[in-house]
Motif scaffolding. Structure first.
Motif, mmCIF file in Angstrom:
data_model
loop_
_atom_site.group_PDB
_atom_site.id
_atom_site.type_symbol
_atom_site.label_atom_id
_atom_site.label_comp_id
_atom_site.label_asym_id
_atom_site.label_seq_id
_atom_site.Cartn_x
_atom_site.Cartn_y
_atom_site.Cartn_z
ATOM 1 N N ALA A 97 18.672 33.514 53.502
ATOM 2 C CA ALA A 97 19.566 32.706 52.679
ATOM 3 C C ALA A 97 19.299 33.006 51.219
ATOM 4 N N ALA B 282 28.411 30.413 54.719
ATOM 5 C CA ALA B 282 27.572 30.936 55.786
ATOM 6 C C ALA B 282 28.398 31.736 56.785
ATOM 7 N N ALA C 168 23.464 33.278 54.632
ATOM 8 C CA ALA C 168 23.891 32.078 53.916
ATOM 9 C C ALA C 168 23.737 32.275 52.415
#
Length: 141
Positions: A33, A100, A110
């Protein structure tokens, strides 16, 4: 469970109930992420540590997904976060966004943004009007 409901369930379990073991249930093993910390990609383990630190700064955390848009494997969500400042019970409110890409029922990549400046101003950890001070060219101390 659809993706929005899955995301809501994850936020509830992790940020409201403090079930940090549940962090990995939403991500693939290789998920990275971006956006939670400058120039860093983080994995599920890091997200768990991040969530624990954030939850321990506040009391009575709450959240709601304000808007969500799905397109193919992608989900974009605007998330409103509320809590109280432990020192005096003052309400806190900040917005975040998530984009995402899912593989099946799990997030494979993400991209996050969160209004940390406003959050830390409300916590009393940054001066009020931090953005305006910075835009004036003054150093923020």
């Amino acid at each position: 469970m659809d993706r929005i409901a899955r995301l809501e369930d994850w936020y509830r379990r992790v940020y409201i109930e403090g079930d940090f073991e549940a962090v990995g249930t939403l991500f693939t093993e290789g998920t990275r992420a971006e956006g939670l910390m400058d120039d860093m990609q983080v994995g599920p383990e890091d997200i768990g540590v991040f969530a624990m630190a954030l939850v321990n700064l506040v009391t009575t955390p709450r959240f709601r997904i304000v808007k969500a848009v799905e397109s193919g494997d992608w989900l974009a969500a605007l998330i409103e976060c509320e809590a109280e400042r432990p020192s005096d019970g003052k309400p806190l409110r900040a917005l975040g966004q998530l984009m995402a890409r899912f593989e099946g029922e799990r997030i494979a990549e993400a991209y996050n943004t969160f209004d940390f400046v406003s959050f830390f101003e409300q916590m009393g950890l940054l001066p009020q009007h931090t953005v305006a001070i910075g835009m004036s060219g003054q150093k923020i101390c």
